[in-house]
Motif scaffolding. Sequence first.
Motif, PDB file in Angstrom:
ATOM      1  N   LEU A  44       9.935  -3.848   2.813  1.00 50.74           N
ATOM      2  CA  LEU A  44       8.581  -3.730   2.267  1.00 50.74           C
ATOM      3  C   LEU A  44       7.945  -5.102   2.030  1.00 50.74           C
ATOM      4  CD1 LEU A  44       6.813  -1.268   1.445  1.00 50.74           C
ATOM      5  CD2 LEU A  44       7.528  -1.672  -0.899  1.00 50.74           C
ATOM      6  N   ALA A  47       6.618  -8.444   5.257  1.00 50.17           N
ATOM      7  CA  ALA A  47       5.418  -8.661   6.076  1.00 50.17           C
ATOM      8  C   ALA A  47       4.271  -9.041   5.153  1.00 50.17           C
ATOM      9  CB  ALA A  47       5.070  -7.404   6.873  1.00 50.17           C
ATOM     10  N   ARG A  48       3.406  -9.892   5.647  1.00 49.02           N
ATOM     11  CA  ARG A  48       2.285 -10.371   4.833  1.00 49.02           C
ATOM     12  C   ARG A  48       1.171  -9.328   4.723  1.00 49.02           C
ATOM     13  NH1 ARG A  48      -0.406 -13.255   7.597  1.00 49.02           N
ATOM     14  NH2 ARG A  48      -1.531 -14.534   6.114  1.00 49.02           N
ATOM     15  N   PHE A  49       1.090  -8.485   5.722  1.00 49.89           N
ATOM     16  CA  PHE A  49      -0.046  -7.558   5.778  1.00 49.89           C
ATOM     17  C   PHE A  49       0.364  -6.349   6.618  1.00 49.89           C
ATOM     18  CE2 PHE A  49      -3.802  -5.720   7.665  1.00 49.89           C
ATOM     19  CZ  PHE A  49      -4.819  -5.879   6.739  1.00 49.89           C
ATOM     20  N   ARG A  50       0.096  -5.185   6.090  1.00 51.95           N
ATOM     21  CA  ARG A  50       0.290  -3.964   6.882  1.00 51.95           C
ATOM     22  C   ARG A  50      -0.861  -3.015   6.585  1.00 51.95           C
ATOM     23  NH1 ARG A  50       5.872  -4.153   4.905  1.00 51.95           N
ATOM     24  NH2 ARG A  50       7.307  -4.792   6.564  1.00 51.95           N
ATOM     25  N   ALA A  51      -1.261  -2.268   7.581  1.00 53.49           N
ATOM     26  CA  ALA A  51      -2.335  -1.292   7.379  1.00 53.49           C
ATOM     27  C   ALA A  51      -2.014  -0.030   8.160  1.00 53.49           C
ATOM     28  CB  ALA A  51      -3.665  -1.875   7.831  1.00 53.49           C
ATOM     29  N   TRP A  52      -2.312   1.096   7.557  1.00 50.27           N
ATOM     30  CA  TRP A  52      -2.075   2.390   8.195  1.00 50.27           C
ATOM     31  C   TRP A  52      -3.382   3.174   8.238  1.00 50.27           C
ATOM     32  CZ3 TRP A  52       1.204  -0.035   4.846  1.00 50.27           C
ATOM     33  CH2 TRP A  52       2.521  -0.246   5.272  1.00 50.27           C
ATOM     34  N   ASP A  53      -3.569   3.900   9.331  1.00 50.54           N
ATOM     35  CA  ASP A  53      -4.804   4.677   9.478  1.00 50.54           C
ATOM     36  C   ASP A  53      -4.904   5.787   8.440  1.00 50.54           C
ATOM     37  OD1 ASP A  53      -6.000   3.289  11.559  1.00 50.54           O
ATOM     38  OD2 ASP A  53      -4.777   4.321  13.060  1.00 50.54           O
ATOM     39  N   SER A  54      -3.763   6.319   8.046  1.00 54.10           N
ATOM     40  CA  SER A  54      -3.794   7.393   7.053  1.00 54.10           C
ATOM     41  C   SER A  54      -2.665   7.194   6.051  1.00 54.10           C
ATOM     42  CB  SER A  54      -3.644   8.762   7.730  1.00 54.10           C
ATOM     43  OG  SER A  54      -2.327   8.920   8.199  1.00 54.10           O
ATOM     44  N   THR A  55      -2.861   7.766   4.879  1.00 56.26           N
ATOM     45  CA  THR A  55      -1.820   7.690   3.860  1.00 56.26           C
ATOM     46  C   THR A  55      -0.574   8.440   4.331  1.00 56.26           C
ATOM     47  OG1 THR A  55      -3.586   7.606   2.210  1.00 56.26           O
ATOM     48  CG2 THR A  55      -1.384   8.027   1.386  1.00 56.26           C
ATOM     49  N   TYR A  58       1.444   6.125   6.335  1.00 50.47           N
ATOM     50  CA  TYR A  58       2.148   5.188   5.447  1.00 50.47           C
ATOM     51  C   TYR A  58       3.409   5.843   4.876  1.00 50.47           C
ATOM     52  CZ  TYR A  58       3.225   3.057   0.919  1.00 50.47           C
ATOM     53  OH  TYR A  58       3.875   2.530  -0.166  1.00 50.47           O
ATOM     54  N   ARG A  59       3.258   7.073   4.401  1.00 51.87           N
ATOM     55  CA  ARG A  59       4.419   7.776   3.841  1.00 51.87           C
ATOM     56  C   ARG A  59       5.505   7.941   4.903  1.00 51.87           C
ATOM     57  NH1 ARG A  59       2.947   6.899  -0.930  1.00 51.87           N
ATOM     58  NH2 ARG A  59       1.049   7.880  -1.667  1.00 51.87           N
ATOM     59  N   TYR A  72      11.107   5.421  -2.021  1.00 53.39           N
ATOM     60  CA  TYR A  72       9.828   5.726  -1.378  1.00 53.39           C
ATOM     61  C   TYR A  72       9.894   6.940  -0.460  1.00 53.39           C
ATOM     62  CZ  TYR A  72       7.678   1.368  -2.992  1.00 53.39           C
ATOM     63  OH  TYR A  72       7.137   0.368  -3.776  1.00 53.39           O
ATOM     64  N   GLY A  73      11.088   7.478  -0.286  1.00 50.28           N
ATOM     65  CA  GLY A  73      11.242   8.626   0.602  1.00 50.28           C
ATOM     66  C   GLY A  73      10.698   9.899  -0.018  1.00 50.28           C
ATOM     67  N   GLN A  74      10.349  10.847   0.865  1.00 52.24           N
ATOM     68  CA  GLN A  74       9.862  12.136   0.400  1.00 52.24           C
ATOM     69  C   GLN A  74      11.026  12.974  -0.109  1.00 52.24           C
ATOM     70  OE1 GLN A  74       6.201  13.280   1.070  1.00 52.24           O
ATOM     71  NE2 GLN A  74       6.380  11.092   0.716  1.00 52.24           N
TER      72      GLN A  74
ATOM     73  N   ASP B  94      -6.817   3.670   5.632  1.00 54.66           N
ATOM     74  CA  ASP B  94      -6.523   4.438   4.425  1.00 54.66           C
ATOM     75  C   ASP B  94      -5.557   3.751   3.465  1.00 54.66           C
ATOM     76  OD1 ASP B  94      -8.243   6.409   5.053  1.00 54.66           O
ATOM     77  OD2 ASP B  94      -6.748   7.950   5.493  1.00 54.66           O
ATOM     78  N   PHE B  95      -4.590   3.015   4.009  1.00 55.24           N
ATOM     79  CA  PHE B  95      -3.604   2.372   3.129  1.00 55.24           C
ATOM     80  C   PHE B  95      -3.335   0.963   3.656  1.00 55.24           C
ATOM     81  CE2 PHE B  95       0.043   1.336   0.749  1.00 55.24           C
ATOM     82  CZ  PHE B  95       0.167   2.245  -0.291  1.00 55.24           C
ATOM     83  N   ASN B 146       5.028  13.143  -3.806  1.00 56.50           N
ATOM     84  CA  ASN B 146       6.318  13.810  -3.634  1.00 56.50           C
ATOM     85  C   ASN B 146       7.440  12.826  -3.298  1.00 56.50           C
ATOM     86  OD1 ASN B 146       7.821  16.203  -3.709  1.00 56.50           O
ATOM     87  ND2 ASN B 146       7.794  16.379  -1.481  1.00 56.50           N
TER      88      ASN B 146
END
Lengths: 75, 169
Positions: A44, A47-55, A58-59, A72-74, B94-95, B146
């Motif tokens: 985690l 990396a200096r920067f990360r971006a995800w299109d959707s949450t 990311y999950r 951080y796991g579901q 988004d994130f 979750n």
Amino acid sequence: MSGDQSGGEVGIPCEWREEFEAAARRPLALRMRYAFIKTYKPVLDDARFRAWDSTAEYRDWCERNLPPWLGYGQL
Amino acid sequence: MIGASAIFRRGSVMGSFEYRQAEEIRNSFAGHGVRYLFLGKSGAILLGFPDTTQDADVFPEKNVGNCRAVAAALQELGFALAPAEVAEIERGKDFIQLKNGPFDLDLIFAPDGIERFADAWERRVEIEGFPVCHPDDIIASKAATNRQKDRESLPRLRSFRDWWMQQKR
């Protein structure tokens, strides 16, 4: 938590109620000093920067890439 | 650049988030007209929740003007953003996880468990000028993730919400 441990109002455990009240007596700057800690989190923090299109993406990334013990796991 | 941001080390050896840095976010975001809310455990801590966390979570409103303002404010705060990274913030991905500045910061444009920014904004709580999500929104967001780490903190956070609501009566 059992009812015996609560402060009698909306089931807040006595120990927690005392902690909330003690925190409320401290100025915000001091609360923050106690609250924010920094420890290295493998992957985690690598990396200096990360971006995800959707949450959700990311999950999913967390699920696939982070050590399970980081939490951080579901479920 | 605002304040003393530049003295803080970047990357995994940087120090923890401090009140002064929260003030810098507040002041810079206000200067750029950013609409945002503190969210997550960092938001709960601002409300008085006694617990620990590692970084700050910010929930900015997702629209073109606000995203541009966020990018400008972050650069002013000392975040070393490459042009491609600025573009991703301006798009409002988004994130976004930032570890290239004076402190770690997560930008969460679409948090789980919160349908619309406008609703959360209406319910917000102001603490020393910091706009913070209402405890119910913080709990809703954590519950919706979750995750193991959130499930462990939720019972205490719910008790804090109950206690906090009692203080407001």
